[in-house]
Design a protein around this motif. Structure first.
Motif, PDB file in Angstrom:
ATOM      1  N   ARG A  51      40.404  50.331  38.027  1.00  0.00           N
ATOM      2  CA  ARG A  51      39.947  49.448  39.100  1.00  0.00           C
ATOM      3  C   ARG A  51      40.089  50.118  40.467  1.00  0.00           C
ATOM      4  NH1 ARG A  51      43.423  46.522  42.265  1.00  0.00           N
ATOM      5  NH2 ARG A  51      45.625  46.498  41.733  1.00  0.00           N
ATOM      6  N   LEU A  81      36.821  39.638  36.475  1.00  0.00           N
ATOM      7  CA  LEU A  81      37.732  39.910  37.588  1.00  0.00           C
ATOM      8  C   LEU A  81      37.401  41.285  38.169  1.00  0.00           C
ATOM      9  CD1 LEU A  81      40.151  39.138  39.358  1.00  0.00           C
ATOM     10  CD2 LEU A  81      41.643  40.120  37.604  1.00  0.00           C
ATOM     11  N   PHE A  82      37.868  42.344  37.491  1.00  0.00           N
ATOM     12  CA  PHE A  82      37.621  43.706  37.962  1.00  0.00           C
ATOM     13  C   PHE A  82      36.447  44.370  37.243  1.00  0.00           C
ATOM     14  CE2 PHE A  82      42.270  43.284  38.925  1.00  0.00           C
ATOM     15  CZ  PHE A  82      42.140  43.343  40.300  1.00  0.00           C
ATOM     16  N   SER A 102      36.412  36.596  40.091  1.00  0.00           N
ATOM     17  CA  SER A 102      37.479  35.705  40.554  1.00  0.00           C
ATOM     18  C   SER A 102      38.480  36.458  41.417  1.00  0.00           C
ATOM     19  CB  SER A 102      38.177  35.037  39.367  1.00  0.00           C
ATOM     20  OG  SER A 102      38.724  36.007  38.504  1.00  0.00           O
ATOM     21  N   ARG A 103      37.953  37.107  42.437  1.00  0.00           N
ATOM     22  CA  ARG A 103      38.760  37.841  43.417  1.00  0.00           C
ATOM     23  C   ARG A 103      38.015  37.820  44.741  1.00  0.00           C
ATOM     24  NH1 ARG A 103      37.359  43.983  43.230  1.00  0.00           N
ATOM     25  NH2 ARG A 103      39.353  44.113  44.275  1.00  0.00           N
ATOM     26  N   ASN A 123      32.289  35.149  44.784  1.00  0.00           N
ATOM     27  CA  ASN A 123      33.656  35.662  44.678  1.00  0.00           C
ATOM     28  C   ASN A 123      34.597  34.510  44.996  1.00  0.00           C
ATOM     29  OD1 ASN A 123      33.341  35.444  47.461  1.00  0.00           O
ATOM     30  ND2 ASN A 123      34.249  37.428  47.916  1.00  0.00           N
ATOM     31  N   ARG A 127      41.916  33.505  47.027  1.00  0.00           N
ATOM     32  CA  ARG A 127      42.545  33.114  45.753  1.00  0.00           C
ATOM     33  C   ARG A 127      44.023  33.472  45.736  1.00  0.00           C
ATOM     34  NH1 ARG A 127      43.868  36.942  41.866  1.00  0.00           N
ATOM     35  NH2 ARG A 127      43.176  39.033  42.364  1.00  0.00           N
ATOM     36  N   ASN A 128      44.391  34.597  46.363  1.00  0.00           N
ATOM     37  CA  ASN A 128      45.791  34.999  46.389  1.00  0.00           C
ATOM     38  C   ASN A 128      46.376  34.945  47.796  1.00  0.00           C
ATOM     39  OD1 ASN A 128      44.527  37.151  47.570  1.00  0.00           O
ATOM     40  ND2 ASN A 128      45.232  38.695  46.120  1.00  0.00           N
ATOM     41  N   THR A 317      50.187  39.191  43.241  1.00  0.00           N
ATOM     42  CA  THR A 317      50.370  38.898  41.826  1.00  0.00           C
ATOM     43  C   THR A 317      51.418  37.814  41.625  1.00  0.00           C
ATOM     44  OG1 THR A 317      49.847  41.207  41.349  1.00  0.00           O
ATOM     45  CG2 THR A 317      50.784  39.929  39.557  1.00  0.00           C
ATOM     46  N   LEU A 322      46.881  34.077  39.800  1.00  0.00           N
ATOM     47  CA  LEU A 322      46.105  34.546  38.656  1.00  0.00           C
ATOM     48  C   LEU A 322      45.511  33.393  37.866  1.00  0.00           C
ATOM     49  CD1 LEU A 322      48.381  37.446  37.369  1.00  0.00           C
ATOM     50  CD2 LEU A 322      46.351  37.596  38.823  1.00  0.00           C
ATOM     51  N   SER A 325      42.490  31.328  39.743  1.00  0.00           N
ATOM     52  CA  SER A 325      41.280  31.947  40.285  1.00  0.00           C
ATOM     53  C   SER A 325      40.041  31.761  39.407  1.00  0.00           C
ATOM     54  CB  SER A 325      41.512  33.422  40.607  1.00  0.00           C
ATOM     55  OG  SER A 325      41.883  34.148  39.478  1.00  0.00           O
TER      56      SER A 325
END
Length: 366
Positions: A51, A81-82, A102-103, A123, A127-128, A317, A322, A325
């Protein structure tokens, strides 16, 4: 039930495909009656390397995922995701209409090519944001109060009380905190630091000054922020415009008692300039969760410094960041399909593309 839409849900070691499938069951089962689930890279260590290469060089460097090769020809939706979503993926999926990751980052999606082909991209901004903003404040405290260094000394059988900043170990109350980048994360950092009664300055030329003032911060230019801040925390997106945003000039403006915190992207900072500033103690210290090469090389000069706190790219993280998302992503896609206002569409011009409009009208009528 008539067949409506086929989707490919391709997770990885961080968010497995099964998690995407659970979100699908909750939000999109009404519209999507056929799903195929897989994982792009299920090995954690390999995922980190792959990634990061995609983030540096773009999705075109990767081959098409096997599930896309096998099942992508008649699929209309692709989520992950990635997962690298390249022009090769679009060629293998001629009926693709929606891509969702989902990022917040879009480095793994060829958005320009998607837009040309009438493919809508989603996107998940922020999310984080809670996770990273928590961590940035924690990193700031750890570095200036020597928390990690004190722990390390105890683990090594010592009882260390003297540190490179012992003569000016700061409290946060009344200090100037400069935030570079005032998106979801930057705004949460400002909110969380307000409890410490700091004075908050913001540099973000893309955010209206009134928005910054409303959040209780002061909009300033870059030079003012670097010259007057006691702490600077970076929360800008990495782009051609922001690469090496913090270089020798900016670091030279900082107070010798000031700290730089980076939980965003390593490329925002010129590596050699920061290393020299720390070695020569032109600034008090730095807290870094992101690096120019990851994992950090064994012989890195940053490992020899006593005025830096390092962590393993874990700011975003958390369990909540996680697990929620994929749900945030699919909830927003559901809003589109239900003709409700969305939050996370990246290329809204596609909504006017006749190819996309025809497909969307067909799905909504089912």
């Amino acid at each position: 039930m008539l067949k409506k839409v086929k989707a490919l849900l391709i997770g990885d070691a961080m968010i497995p495909g099964k998690s995407f499938e659970g979100a699908y069951e909750k939000y999109l089962k009404r519209f999507i009656d056929q799903v195929k689930v897989g994982d792009w890279e299920s090995d954690w260590g390999k995922l980190q390397n792959r990634r990061l290469e995609v983030e540096k060089k773009g999705p075109e460097i990767e081959e098409i995922d096997p599930l896309i090769k096998a099942e992508g020809k008649d699929a209309s939706v692709l989520m992950g995701l990635f997962l690298p979503v390249s022009s090769k993926v679009f060629e293998a999926m001629p009926n693709l209409h929606i891509v969702g990751v989902s990022r917040a980052g879009l480095e793994n999606v060829n958005v320009e090519e998607a837009t040309k082909k009438g493919i809508l991209v989603f996107n998940v901004k922020g999310r984080n944001a809670e996770a990273v903003s928590d961590y940035a404040v924690g990193m700031l405290l750890s570095e200036c109060r020597n928390i990690a260094r004190a722990f390390h000394s105890i683990k090594g059988g010592k009882w260390r009380k003297e540190f490179s900043n012992s003569s000016w170990v700061p409290e946060l109350k009344g200090k100037n905190v400069g935030i570079v980048g005032f998106g979801y994360i930057g705004r949460l950092v400002a909110k969380k630091l307000s409890g410490f009664e700091t004075n908050t300055m913001v540099y973000d030329p893309f955010v209206d000054a009134e928005v910054i003032k409303k959040a209780g911060a002061v909009p300033v230019d870059k030079e003012t922020l670097f010259r007057e801040s006691d702490f600077i925390t970076l929360h800008a997106r990495l782009s051609e415009e922001t690469k090496n945003l913090v270089g020798e000039k900016e670091l030279s403006l900082m107070k010798p008692t000031a700290y730089l915190i980076n939980t965003a992207r390593a490329g925002l900072v010129e590596e050699k300039a920061l290393l020299n500033a720390l070695k020569e103690k032109k600034i008090a210290g730095a807290g870094l969760d992101v690096f120019w090469t990851e994992p950090i090389p064994e012989g890195s000069n940053f490992l020899k410094l006593d005025n830096v706190t390092l962590s393993t790219h874990i700011a975003g993280t958390t369990k909540e960041a996680l697990s929620r998302s994929p749900e945030l992503l699919m909830e927003d896609i559901e809003k589109l399909l239900k003709n409700e206002e969305t939050r996370f569409v990246v290329n809204p011009e596609v909504l006017q593309d006749e190819r996309f409009k025809k497909w969307l009208d067909g799905v909504r009528k089912c």
